[in-house]
Motif scaffolding. Structure first.
Motif, PDB file in Angstrom:
ATOM      1  N   THR A  13       0.691  -1.297   0.019  1.00 49.00           N
ATOM      2  CA  THR A  13       0.025  -0.074   0.018  1.00 49.00           C
ATOM      3  C   THR A  13       0.821   1.249  -0.061  1.00 49.00           C
ATOM      4  O   THR A  13       1.809   1.290   0.779  1.00 49.00           O
ATOM      5  N   LEU A  14       0.648   2.116  -0.830  1.00 50.96           N
ATOM      6  CA  LEU A  14       1.242   3.400  -1.163  1.00 50.96           C
ATOM      7  C   LEU A  14       0.307   4.548  -0.950  1.00 50.96           C
ATOM      8  O   LEU A  14      -0.635   4.574  -1.596  1.00 50.96           O
ATOM      9  N   ASN A  15       0.460   5.351   0.163  1.00 52.13           N
ATOM     10  CA  ASN A  15      -0.234   6.518   0.517  1.00 52.13           C
ATOM     11  C   ASN A  15       0.207   7.657   0.352  1.00 52.13           C
ATOM     12  O   ASN A  15       1.485   8.006   0.646  1.00 52.13           O
ATOM     13  N   THR A  16      -0.468   8.551  -0.341  1.00 53.09           N
ATOM     14  CA  THR A  16      -0.181   9.971  -0.131  1.00 53.09           C
ATOM     15  C   THR A  16      -1.153  10.638   0.535  1.00 53.09           C
ATOM     16  O   THR A  16      -2.070  10.074   1.089  1.00 53.09           O
ATOM     17  N   ALA A  17      -0.953  11.928   0.614  1.00 55.17           N
ATOM     18  CA  ALA A  17      -2.037  12.687   1.318  1.00 55.17           C
ATOM     19  C   ALA A  17      -3.385  12.357   0.957  1.00 55.17           C
ATOM     20  O   ALA A  17      -4.248  12.420   1.834  1.00 55.17           O
ATOM     21  N   HIS A  18      -3.800  12.313  -0.176  1.00 52.16           N
ATOM     22  CA  HIS A  18      -5.149  12.386  -0.744  1.00 52.16           C
ATOM     23  C   HIS A  18      -5.305  10.942  -1.599  1.00 52.16           C
ATOM     24  O   HIS A  18      -6.357  10.835  -2.324  1.00 52.16           O
ATOM     25  N   SER A  19      -4.383   9.973  -1.923  1.00 51.71           N
ATOM     26  CA  SER A  19      -4.578   8.946  -2.696  1.00 51.71           C
ATOM     27  C   SER A  19      -4.015   7.836  -1.887  1.00 51.71           C
ATOM     28  O   SER A  19      -3.077   7.805  -1.155  1.00 51.71           O
ATOM     29  N   THR A  20      -4.478   6.515  -2.816  1.00 50.61           N
ATOM     30  CA  THR A  20      -3.966   5.338  -2.111  1.00 50.61           C
ATOM     31  C   THR A  20      -3.619   4.520  -3.341  1.00 50.61           C
ATOM     32  O   THR A  20      -4.599   4.349  -4.453  1.00 50.61           O
ATOM     33  N   TYR A  21      -2.569   3.733  -3.566  1.00 44.40           N
ATOM     34  CA  TYR A  21      -2.104   3.051  -4.627  1.00 44.40           C
ATOM     35  C   TYR A  21      -1.618   1.585  -4.081  1.00 44.40           C
ATOM     36  O   TYR A  21      -1.056   1.355  -2.960  1.00 44.40           O
ATOM     37  N   TYR A  30       2.507 -13.615  -9.284  1.00 43.15           N
ATOM     38  CA  TYR A  30       2.393 -12.231 -10.020  1.00 43.15           C
ATOM     39  C   TYR A  30       1.784 -11.268  -9.295  1.00 43.15           C
ATOM     40  O   TYR A  30       1.152 -11.300  -8.452  1.00 43.15           O
ATOM     41  N   LEU A  31       2.437  -9.913  -9.919  1.00 43.56           N
ATOM     42  CA  LEU A  31       2.156  -9.007  -9.054  1.00 43.56           C
ATOM     43  C   LEU A  31       0.969  -8.107  -9.733  1.00 43.56           C
ATOM     44  O   LEU A  31       0.986  -7.690 -10.970  1.00 43.56           O
ATOM     45  N   LEU A  32      -0.295  -8.023  -8.965  1.00 41.90           N
ATOM     46  CA  LEU A  32      -1.535  -7.601  -9.521  1.00 41.90           C
ATOM     47  C   LEU A  32      -1.742  -6.247  -9.259  1.00 41.90           C
ATOM     48  O   LEU A  32      -1.364  -5.978  -7.914  1.00 41.90           O
ATOM     49  N   HIS A  33      -2.281  -5.428  -9.969  1.00 40.11           N
ATOM     50  CA  HIS A  33      -2.672  -3.911  -9.568  1.00 40.11           C
ATOM     51  C   HIS A  33      -3.842  -4.092  -8.891  1.00 40.11           C
ATOM     52  O   HIS A  33      -5.038  -4.772  -9.665  1.00 40.11           O
ATOM     53  N   LEU A  34      -4.221  -3.683  -7.750  1.00 37.09           N
ATOM     54  CA  LEU A  34      -5.360  -3.764  -7.013  1.00 37.09           C
ATOM     55  C   LEU A  34      -6.446  -2.362  -7.224  1.00 37.09           C
ATOM     56  O   LEU A  34      -7.679  -2.407  -7.535  1.00 37.09           O
ATOM     57  N   TYR A  35      -5.490  -1.368  -6.952  1.00 37.67           N
ATOM     58  CA  TYR A  35      -6.148   0.188  -6.856  1.00 37.67           C
ATOM     59  C   TYR A  35      -5.648   1.247  -6.962  1.00 37.67           C
ATOM     60  O   TYR A  35      -4.334   1.238  -6.358  1.00 37.67           O
ATOM     61  N   TYR A  36      -6.047   2.409  -7.634  1.00 42.63           N
ATOM     62  CA  TYR A  36      -5.427   3.631  -7.507  1.00 42.63           C
ATOM     63  C   TYR A  36      -6.575   4.717  -7.490  1.00 42.63           C
ATOM     64  O   TYR A  36      -7.466   4.643  -8.357  1.00 42.63           O
ATOM     65  N   GLY A  37      -6.619   5.603  -6.391  1.00 46.33           N
ATOM     66  CA  GLY A  37      -7.738   6.441  -6.391  1.00 46.33           C
ATOM     67  C   GLY A  37      -7.561   7.328  -5.093  1.00 46.33           C
ATOM     68  O   GLY A  37      -6.648   7.385  -4.204  1.00 46.33           O
ATOM     69  N   ALA A  38      -8.653   7.670  -4.587  1.00 44.55           N
ATOM     70  CA  ALA A  38      -8.909   8.422  -3.079  1.00 44.55           C
ATOM     71  C   ALA A  38      -8.574   7.553  -2.403  1.00 44.55           C
ATOM     72  O   ALA A  38      -8.250   6.381  -1.962  1.00 44.55           O
ATOM     73  N   GLY A 151       8.752   5.809  -6.128  1.00 43.74           N
ATOM     74  CA  GLY A 151       8.944   6.856  -5.227  1.00 43.74           C
ATOM     75  C   GLY A 151       7.657   7.508  -4.742  1.00 43.74           C
ATOM     76  O   GLY A 151       6.611   7.816  -5.594  1.00 43.74           O
ATOM     77  N   VAL A 152       7.194   7.526  -3.421  1.00 40.34           N
ATOM     78  CA  VAL A 152       6.265   8.229  -2.798  1.00 40.34           C
ATOM     79  C   VAL A 152       6.568   9.485  -2.263  1.00 40.34           C
ATOM     80  O   VAL A 152       7.222   9.582  -1.237  1.00 40.34           O
ATOM     81  N   LEU A 153       5.965  10.827  -2.736  1.00 41.57           N
ATOM     82  CA  LEU A 153       6.128  11.872  -2.101  1.00 41.57           C
ATOM     83  C   LEU A 153       4.633  12.327  -1.593  1.00 41.57           C
ATOM     84  O   LEU A 153       3.774  12.876  -2.264  1.00 41.57           O
ATOM     85  N   GLU A 154       4.357  12.039  -0.368  1.00 42.19           N
ATOM     86  CA  GLU A 154       3.229  11.975   0.311  1.00 42.19           C
ATOM     87  C   GLU A 154       2.567  13.331   0.356  1.00 42.19           C
ATOM     88  O   GLU A 154       1.300  13.357   0.110  1.00 42.19           O
TER      89      GLU A 154
END
Length: 722
Positions: A13-21, A30-38, A151-154
């Motif tokens: 889980t990668l979190n920025t101030a207003h988003s989650t990846y 296998y590396l599956l993509h689950l979510y990117y959004g609010a 790289g995550v710049l929160e």
């Protein structure tokens, strides 16, 4: 921490101030993509669905499970040869000629700070501003290693992605495709916003639906190009400037690129960005590594304005570097439209005198000062001063200009060579050509092969010998053709890396020189060049009305401080249009302000107006450079172009409006403002009227009744404290 890993579910889980990846190394590795959004809490693997999809194949590791198919599951870095028949990010040609790579999860590491890329520009961040996730995928059959970098710049709401491909096997391979980022969306109906154009009419915004099939855009010209910019937005159907979800992808690279957007058979959407697979096949020997350029991702559920501001802040604070990024830059006048090739040293000194009288900071001597360069058919590559033309040495000319109280700048085009030059006659093999074929000319010039170190070193020594001759405080770096003669499949990438190597050395040696990028205007307006040059000439088209559209499209990713924008003479040299000096000034102030004209041809009244323009720009330049930027209209559809900048504390705002049409008995026109404090009141400085911030953002402001064609207005608002 902005990056976390759940050991039991193997979810990142990668979190920025207003988003989650979020992504997952699943039971088959296998590396599956689950979510990117609010931004959200919890884990999103419940979104995955499994079914027997018929003609969608199943990897061998799934054994007899027909419900598991990479042709239907969302992936983090899809590769050709895994049973996924959609657009793929990776294609490796193995030593036996097969094209297949089956990378699975091996390990990962999370570290403080932001990763760097060898030889390539990338987002910069201090250790306390970012975190890095590196995921190692590997193909067990060939030992190809795929290092996915995040790289995550929160605080900035920025996630960066890059890929390092390492040949850890025993046989040479060829990389045939290596994109940098992929986003898979399980559902949703999206539009793709792209920025197309041509020389002198760059970055026109176009919004198209992502329907079944694939949208493919990019450049095969050797540069990011006038035709397409390496930045796209994927937007929900209802997304607009103020609301709705939108996703940005911006490539930090100045060469050939590819963006692909696809809606698949199951109504899933895939968006990819990175290097193109055309004119590209990169050999990788055992033990060697290849680095893909970085993509900057950002998400907003508050519309395009917020998304643009996130990119503006990232570019200003984490891409651009050097003393001028957050400083007031010199207001310059360029000799090109004033004199073209027809000038002497006395011409430049006279231009300096006129500049001083008007209050302009700097004179730039454009093309024509070197070799026997009296037109554009000779002398590129011969970077020696034509002292006969200048009437003395360059040092003497600089001293004469400085003696007038004016700074001195100069134009160069280091990547080019004319066949009519001493350099080409001595080293014809240094030009990019296909052996045995006549070269494709453009503007009667060829490209020097900057993929070769000896070529770069020779030009670097010549340019340094020029820059060491006096107090040169500004360099305009131009590039006036595309790459056509691709003699080897690695040259398109290695050329760009060579340009970056040259710029790295130049900016390190001359940190106090302001460098402005240019490629026939906006043919290489990208984040890769902005890493070395904090501003880029936005377009060779200086027509104020056309510029409202060019600068509108540019603003979706790039800050005002990066846009080279000048007031030029009328009739305009590109369109023949006549607009008022006031209108030209309003448009040019939405950029790095300057002039492209001959002051000697101005009237007394025009000179007085220029002095007022300079005073107004100097009063507001910090607000223009550092403020939050808002687009208030669409100049492709509306009768006026309008935009504004608002200070971070919301105490000041500058609104600019240009009328694009003229009609008899016109209807009243209102412009709705953005970014103000709702509960504050604002004084409009010219009229003395006071407005409620909420009213200006809900009901708008009435524009003056027009008295002529292409009128422009600047409205300065100041928060009232009592």
């Amino acid at each position: 921490m902005s990056i976390t890993f759940n050991e039991s579910t193997r979810i990142f889980t990668l979190n920025t101030a207003h988003s989650t990846y979020q992504m997952q190394a699943d039971i088959h590795d296998y590396l599956l993509h689950l979510y990117y959004g609010a931004r959200t809490a919890g884990e999103m693997d419940y979104l995955l669905s499994y079914a027997d999809r018929g003609f969608s194949g199943n990897p061998h590791s799934a054994e007899m499970d027909r419900t598991y198919s990479l042709d239907a599951l969302p992936q983090e870095y899809p590769s050709l040869g895994t049973g996924d028949f959609r657009n793929f990010a990776l294609n490796i040609e193995n030593a036996d000629g097969s094209q297949c790579c089956d990378p699975v999860y091996v390990s990962h590491k999370i570290t403080k700070g932001k990763y760097n890329l060898s030889g390539l520009p990338a987002v910069r961040a201090r250790e306390n501003e970012a975190e890095t996730l590196e995921i190692l995928l590997a193909d067990p059959n060939t030992n190809m290693e795929i290092h996915l970098l995040y790289g995550v710049l929160e605080k900035e709401d920025i996630i960066t992605r890059s890929v390092i491909i390492k040949n850890a096997g025993e046989a040479s391979v060829t990389i045939r495709k290596a994109q940098s980022a992929c986003l898979d969306f399980l559902h949703g109906d999206y539009d793709l916003i792209k920025f197309y154009g041509r020389h002198a009419m760059e970055r026109n915004m176009e919004r198209v639906p992502v329907s079944h099939g694939s949208i493919r855009l990019g450049s095969r010209r050797g540069t990011s190009s006038h035709q397409y910019n390496p930045g796209v937005i994927l937007a929900q159907k209802n997304a607009n400037e103020d609301s709705g979800s939108c996703y940005g992808m911006l490539l930090v690279y100045s060469g050939n690129f590819l963006c692909e957007a696809e809606k698949d058979q199951y109504n899933q959407t895939r968006l990819q960005m990175g290097l193109t697979d055309e004119l590209f096949a990169y050999p990788l020997a055992p033990g060697a590594e290849f680095t893909a350029p970085e993509v900057i991702l950002s998400y907003s559920n508050k519309g395009f304005s917020r998304l643009s501001q996130q990119y503006h802040h990232c570019i200003m604070n984490h891409i651009c570097q050097g003393k001028y990024v957050h400083e007031n830059r010199p207001i310059l006048i360029n000799s090109w439209e004033a004199a073209y090739f027809d000038f002497t040293g006395d011409t430049i000194v006279e231009l300096a005198k006129q500049a001083k009288e008007l209050g302009i900071d700097m004179v730039v001597m454009d093309d024509g000062w070197f070799g026997k360069r009296n037109d554009d058919n000779s002398s590129l590559g011969d970077w020696c001063v034509n002292e006969g033309k200048l009437g003395g040495t360059l040092s003497q000319l600089i001293e004469r200009v400085n003696a007038e109280g004016v700074k001195f700048g100069i134009w160069i085009e280091p990547e080019m060579v004319n066949e009519d030059s001493e350099l080409y006659r001595k080293h014809p093999d240094w030009a990019i050509t296909i052996p045995g074929r006549n070269p494709i000319r453009s503007r009667n010039q060829l490209l020097l092969d900057f993929s070769r170190k000896e070529v770069r070193n020779h030009i670097f020594e010549q340019i340094c010998a020029v820059l060491d001759q006096g107090n040169i405080e500004y360099v305009k770096w131009d590039m006036n053709r595309s790459m056509a003669d691709v003699y080897a499949s690695n040259v398109t990438y290695d050329y760009v890396v060579g340009v970056y190597d040259f710029l790295e050395k130049l900016t390190s040696k001359y940190p106090n020189i302001l460098i402005e990028g240019c490629s026939g205007g906006g043919g290489r307006f990208d984040a890769g060049m902005l890493y070395y040059t904090p501003q880029i000439w936005c377009s060779d088209n200086t027509d104020a009305i056309n510029r409202t559209r060019i600068q509108y499209g540019t603003s979706f990713f790039y800050p005002v401080a990066a846009m080279g924008s000048h007031v030029s003479a009328v009739p305009n040299h590109q369109t023949g249009r006549v607009t008022s000096l006031h209108t030209r000034g309003v448009v040019a102030m939405s950029g790095t302000f300057g002039y492209e004209l001959n002051p000697a041809l101005l009237s007394v009244e025009e000179k007085a107006e220029i002095r007022m323009q300079l005073a107004k720009y100097r009063e507001h330049q910090e607000l223009i450079r550092e403020g939050n930027y808002y687009r208030l209209s669409d100049p492709f559809q509306d009768d006026f172009a309008a935009w504004m900048v608002v200070s971070e504390d919301q105490n000041q705002a500058l609104v600019s409006v240009v009328r694009l049409t003229a009609e008899a008995n016109p209807v009243a026109a209102y412009v709705t403002l953005r970014g103000l404090a709702e509960d504050a009141f604002y004084l409009e400085k010219t009229t003395g009227k006071v407005y409620a911030g909420a009213a200006l953002m809900e009901a708008g402001m009435l524009l003056p009744a027009p008295k002529g064609e292409y009128e422009a207005y600047q409205i300065m608002l100041q928060r009232v404290t009592e």
